[in-house]
Scaffold this motif. Structure first.
Motif, PDB file in Angstrom:
ATOM      1  N   TYR A 154       0.810  -1.224   0.000  1.00 49.47           N
ATOM      2  CA  TYR A 154       0.000   0.000   0.000  1.00 49.47           C
ATOM      3  C   TYR A 154       0.843   1.275   0.000  1.00 49.47           C
ATOM      4  O   TYR A 154       0.325   2.380   0.122  1.00 49.47           O
ATOM      5  N   ASN A 155       2.145   1.080  -0.097  1.00 48.62           N
ATOM      6  CA  ASN A 155       3.073   2.208  -0.162  1.00 48.62           C
ATOM      7  C   ASN A 155       2.891   3.184   1.012  1.00 48.62           C
ATOM      8  O   ASN A 155       2.731   4.387   0.840  1.00 48.62           O
ATOM      9  N   ILE A 156       2.882   2.640   2.211  1.00 48.74           N
ATOM     10  CA  ILE A 156       2.699   3.499   3.383  1.00 48.74           C
ATOM     11  C   ILE A 156       3.953   3.590   4.258  1.00 48.74           C
ATOM     12  O   ILE A 156       4.096   4.516   5.046  1.00 48.74           O
ATOM     13  N   ILE A 157       4.841   2.612   4.148  1.00 53.99           N
ATOM     14  CA  ILE A 157       6.129   2.701   4.847  1.00 53.99           C
ATOM     15  C   ILE A 157       7.200   2.244   3.868  1.00 53.99           C
ATOM     16  O   ILE A 157       7.074   1.190   3.265  1.00 53.99           O
ATOM     17  N   ASP A 158       8.243   3.057   3.747  1.00 56.02           N
ATOM     18  CA  ASP A 158       9.318   2.702   2.823  1.00 56.02           C
ATOM     19  C   ASP A 158      10.606   2.465   3.613  1.00 56.02           C
ATOM     20  O   ASP A 158      11.281   3.404   4.020  1.00 56.02           O
ATOM     21  N   PHE A 159      10.877   1.197   3.852  1.00 57.48           N
ATOM     22  CA  PHE A 159      12.072   0.851   4.629  1.00 57.48           C
ATOM     23  C   PHE A 159      13.351   1.107   3.834  1.00 57.48           C
ATOM     24  O   PHE A 159      14.333   1.607   4.388  1.00 57.48           O
ATOM     25  N   GLU A 160      13.302   0.798   2.527  1.00 54.29           N
ATOM     26  CA  GLU A 160      14.506   0.975   1.710  1.00 54.29           C
ATOM     27  C   GLU A 160      14.892   2.442   1.603  1.00 54.29           C
ATOM     28  O   GLU A 160      16.055   2.799   1.711  1.00 54.29           O
ATOM     29  N   LEU A 161      13.877   3.263   1.409  1.00 55.65           N
ATOM     30  CA  LEU A 161      14.155   4.688   1.256  1.00 55.65           C
ATOM     31  C   LEU A 161      14.723   5.269   2.554  1.00 55.65           C
ATOM     32  O   LEU A 161      15.646   6.077   2.537  1.00 55.65           O
ATOM     33  N   GLY A 162      14.156   4.819   3.683  1.00 54.17           N
ATOM     34  CA  GLY A 162      14.679   5.259   4.974  1.00 54.17           C
ATOM     35  C   GLY A 162      16.123   4.845   5.144  1.00 54.17           C
ATOM     36  O   GLY A 162      16.972   5.622   5.595  1.00 54.17           O
ATOM     37  N   ALA A 163      16.408   3.613   4.715  1.00 56.52           N
ATOM     38  CA  ALA A 163      17.774   3.115   4.818  1.00 56.52           C
ATOM     39  C   ALA A 163      18.707   3.900   3.913  1.00 56.52           C
ATOM     40  O   ALA A 163      19.865   4.145   4.237  1.00 56.52           O
ATOM     41  N   PHE A 164      18.165   4.305   2.756  1.00 59.16           N
ATOM     42  CA  PHE A 164      18.960   5.068   1.801  1.00 59.16           C
ATOM     43  C   PHE A 164      19.286   6.458   2.341  1.00 59.16           C
ATOM     44  O   PHE A 164      20.400   6.944   2.237  1.00 59.16           O
ATOM     45  N   ILE A 165      18.292   7.073   2.958  1.00 61.18           N
ATOM     46  CA  ILE A 165      18.490   8.433   3.478  1.00 61.18           C
ATOM     47  C   ILE A 165      19.369   8.425   4.723  1.00 61.18           C
ATOM     48  O   ILE A 165      20.259   9.251   4.885  1.00 61.18           O
ATOM     49  N   THR A 166      19.103   7.472   5.605  1.00 61.83           N
ATOM     50  CA  THR A 166      19.810   7.463   6.876  1.00 61.83           C
ATOM     51  C   THR A 166      20.549   6.155   7.109  1.00 61.83           C
ATOM     52  O   THR A 166      21.777   6.117   7.166  1.00 61.83           O
ATOM     53  N   GLY A 167      19.793   5.079   7.223  1.00 63.65           N
ATOM     54  CA  GLY A 167      20.397   3.775   7.482  1.00 63.65           C
ATOM     55  C   GLY A 167      19.288   2.820   7.865  1.00 63.65           C
ATOM     56  O   GLY A 167      18.137   3.225   8.041  1.00 63.65           O
ATOM     57  N   SER A 168      19.624   1.572   8.048  1.00 62.53           N
ATOM     58  CA  SER A 168      18.606   0.591   8.380  1.00 62.53           C
ATOM     59  C   SER A 168      18.033   0.895   9.761  1.00 62.53           C
ATOM     60  O   SER A 168      18.725   1.369  10.646  1.00 62.53           O
ATOM     61  N   GLY A 169      16.739   0.649   9.887  1.00 61.88           N
ATOM     62  CA  GLY A 169      16.105   0.929  11.171  1.00 61.88           C
ATOM     63  C   GLY A 169      15.551   2.338  11.264  1.00 61.88           C
ATOM     64  O   GLY A 169      15.171   2.781  12.338  1.00 61.88           O
ATOM     65  N   PHE A 170      15.543   3.052  10.142  1.00 59.45           N
ATOM     66  CA  PHE A 170      14.960   4.396  10.101  1.00 59.45           C
ATOM     67  C   PHE A 170      13.897   4.445   9.001  1.00 59.45           C
ATOM     68  O   PHE A 170      14.123   5.022   7.943  1.00 59.45           O
ATOM     69  N   PRO A 171      12.734   3.837   9.264  1.00 58.10           N
ATOM     70  CA  PRO A 171      11.728   3.754   8.207  1.00 58.10           C
ATOM     71  C   PRO A 171      11.145   5.123   7.863  1.00 58.10           C
ATOM     72  O   PRO A 171      11.097   6.010   8.708  1.00 58.10           O
ATOM     73  N   LEU A 172      10.743   5.230   6.610  1.00 59.89           N
ATOM     74  CA  LEU A 172      10.077   6.457   6.168  1.00 59.89           C
ATOM     75  C   LEU A 172       8.589   6.156   5.986  1.00 59.89           C
ATOM     76  O   LEU A 172       8.222   5.271   5.227  1.00 59.89           O
ATOM     77  N   PHE A 173       7.765   6.850   6.737  1.00 59.67           N
ATOM     78  CA  PHE A 173       6.315   6.684   6.615  1.00 59.67           C
ATOM     79  C   PHE A 173       5.816   7.673   5.583  1.00 59.67           C
ATOM     80  O   PHE A 173       6.238   8.829   5.570  1.00 59.67           O
ATOM     81  N   ARG A 174       4.904   7.228   4.734  1.00 60.90           N
ATOM     82  CA  ARG A 174       4.406   8.152   3.719  1.00 60.90           C
ATOM     83  C   ARG A 174       2.909   7.971   3.507  1.00 60.90           C
ATOM     84  O   ARG A 174       2.331   6.934   3.829  1.00 60.90           O
ATOM     85  N   GLY A 175       2.290   9.006   2.990  1.00 66.96           N
ATOM     86  CA  GLY A 175       0.870   8.954   2.652  1.00 66.96           C
ATOM     87  C   GLY A 175       0.016   8.565   3.843  1.00 66.96           C
ATOM     88  O   GLY A 175       0.129   9.128   4.926  1.00 66.96           O
ATOM     89  N   LYS A 176      -0.817   7.548   3.621  1.00 67.97           N
ATOM     90  CA  LYS A 176      -1.729   7.132   4.679  1.00 67.97           C
ATOM     91  C   LYS A 176      -0.971   6.558   5.886  1.00 67.97           C
ATOM     92  O   LYS A 176      -1.472   6.615   7.008  1.00 67.97           O
TER      93      LYS A 176
END
Length: 427
Positions: A154-176
């Motif tokens: 549902y594209n609501i949490i992007d773990f890879e993108l969070g890891a890309f921006i910061t590192g693993s264990g920093f999920p990026l929540f998006r949209g809903k």
RNA sequence: GGAGGGGUGGCAGAGCGGUUGAAUGCACCGGUCUUGAAAACCGGCGUACUCGCGAGGGUACCGAGGGUUCGAAUCCCUCCUCCUCCGCCA
């Protein structure tokens, strides 16, 4: 930190109580008796030093008078006497300082005394389930998706993108997903406010004194993110700033109970974690949490602990999540806590219980280190009791909500959250 | 980031090298007076550690930590913090 007076008044009892934590009674006793011994020595050196200081003071004022009346010779004689006393005094002071440091160091290694109700035990397997989930656990079948797959679908949490921006264990929540988080935070804060807690928004970084006050230092130093340049720590929980609001304070008995709540992100290095425990949202370096803190009169703290447990339980009921309540055994009990209840939520696709809240009474253990005291009815200054609890930690709640509420049409939003959202389903 | 000025008891505010734990005012507590209250007057009024059965002593604390001195709230150094001005910036 346990008070020295308590140790002096009954070392045997304390040693015995600590065996519940799996500590060796004799070793503990040895430690306690050496503390008592050190304190005796501390007193001796202190008294000797103070006697000399008193003498120096007296002589100094005499010297002053002699100078005034023009008797410089006599004054100079006294000066040499003062000098002698001072060198003696300094050696006592040095000794005293050393002893004090030793006492402090030893005291820091002694954990809080478990409450009578704490079961003996080594680890989490010995925790006592005080309230189990009575109904049937949700069975989603084998096609149910774990939350990390749902997050992607549902594209609501992007773990890879969070890891890309910061590192693993920093999920990026998006949209809903991002909105769901916002809704949960607001829901939790509103409930806390209804229960009489004052809402605060504290700093997310704390200084060394604060980290020490609530016991993160020196115990959990490696778990905190640290900014060397400014000597500041990122908070691992709002407990740190919220409780430190009262560091070095003497409150009035009329202020009790003091109830504070706050939402903050929490930062934890989680060094040493691995495996399925850290998958998805199960364990992350940054998560959101609403914390509740109470400062209490010693006679009332256990009553308030029950009240806090009820508060958390109520939240889980309203979110319609299967939960159970555990009383931590001695071996699993945190260093600073006297009694802790853990809340676990059932995450149906992982078929796993996830810890979402921990509610503890620290009695005077934190207060002693914080120097958080109150004036009682007789005007005497006493240590207060501190309590805190998560109400609640978001990441795992989100994980359980996603997994438990999944349907072929999408993920259903629990009734209580609908007023915080402009959608009723994530699809 | 630069320059300057502060941080003293619950609050306000003196003291700026010698019985100063700290004037004074307010607040607070007790008493006298009063039918009651107010006013007035008298007395009390910090914290920690420590010695003593007690009465009562001792030591430390004037943002924190060092230093100078026979003696420091007062002088020097470092740090924290607040205020004012300049610069920079979301």
């Amino acid at each position: 930190m346990i008070t020295l007076n308590r140790i002096i008044s009954d070392p045997d009892l304390i040693a015995k109580a600590l065996t519940k934590r799996g500590l060796d009674e004799n070793k503990v006793k040895e430690k306690l008796f050496s503390l008592i011994d050190l304190d005796k020595k501390r007193k001796e050196t202190q008294i000797k030093s103070e006697e000399l200081k008193s003498k120096v003071k007296l002589l100094s004022s005499e010297i002053g008078n002699l100078y005034k009346s023009g008797k410089a010779d006599e004054a100079n004689k006294l000066k040499t006497e003062v000098a002698e006393s001072k060198t003696k005094m300094q050696s006592f002071d040095e000794e005293n300082k050393k002893i004090k440091a030793q006492i402090e160091e030893l005291l820091l290694t002694i954990p809080n005394i478990p409450h009578d109700s704490v079961p003996a035990g080594k680890n989490e397997e010995d925790n006592e389930i005080v309230k189990d989930w009575e109904k049937k656990l949700p069975d989603m079948g084998n096609d149910a998706l774990p939350h990390w797959d749902l997050a992607k679908k549902y594209n609501i949490i992007d773990f890879e993108l969070g890891a890309f921006i910061t590192g693993s264990g920093f999920p990026l929540f998006r949209g809903k997903g991002s909105k769901l988080k916002r809704a949960l935070i607001n829901f939790f804060l509103d409930e806390a406010e209804k229960a009489g807690y004052e809402e605060v928004r504290p700093p997310l970084m704390v200084n060394e004194d604060s980290a020490r006050g609530t016991g993160q230092l020196p115990d959990k130093e490696g778990q905190m993110y640290y900014m060397e340049k400014d000597n500041l720590y990122l908070i691992p929980t709002a407990e740190v700033p919220l409780t430190n609001m009262f560091r070095d304070k003497i409150v009035s008995v009329k202020d009790f109970p003091i109830k504070i709540t706050g939402y903050t992100p929490c930062f934890r290095r989680e060094a040493g974690s691995y495996g399925s425990d850290v998958k998805g949202l199960n364990r992350v370096h940054q998560f959101d949490k609403v914390e509740i803190v109470q400062i209490s009169h010693p006679d009332k703290s256990y009553q308030l602990l029950d009240e806090m447990v009820q508060h958390v339980e109520n939240l889980l009921k309203k979110l319609e999540l299967p939960y159970r309540i555990l009383r931590l055994c001695g071996g699993d009990l945190g260093f600073t806590s006297a009694l802790t209840y853990d809340f676990e939520v059932y995450s149906a696709a992982q078929k796993k219980w996830l810890e979402v809240s921990s509610v503890s009474n620290f009695e005077s253990f934190q207060a002693n280190r914080l120097k958080l005291r109150f004036k009682d009815e007789d005007g005497k200054t006493r240590l207060a009791h501190t309590l805190n609890g998560s109400a609640l930690a978001l990441a795992r709640i989100v994980a359980a909500l996603l997994e438990n509420n999944q349907t072929p049409e999408g993920i259903l939003i629990p009734e209580v959250l609908k007023r915080y959202l402009n959608f009723e389903i994530i699809n």
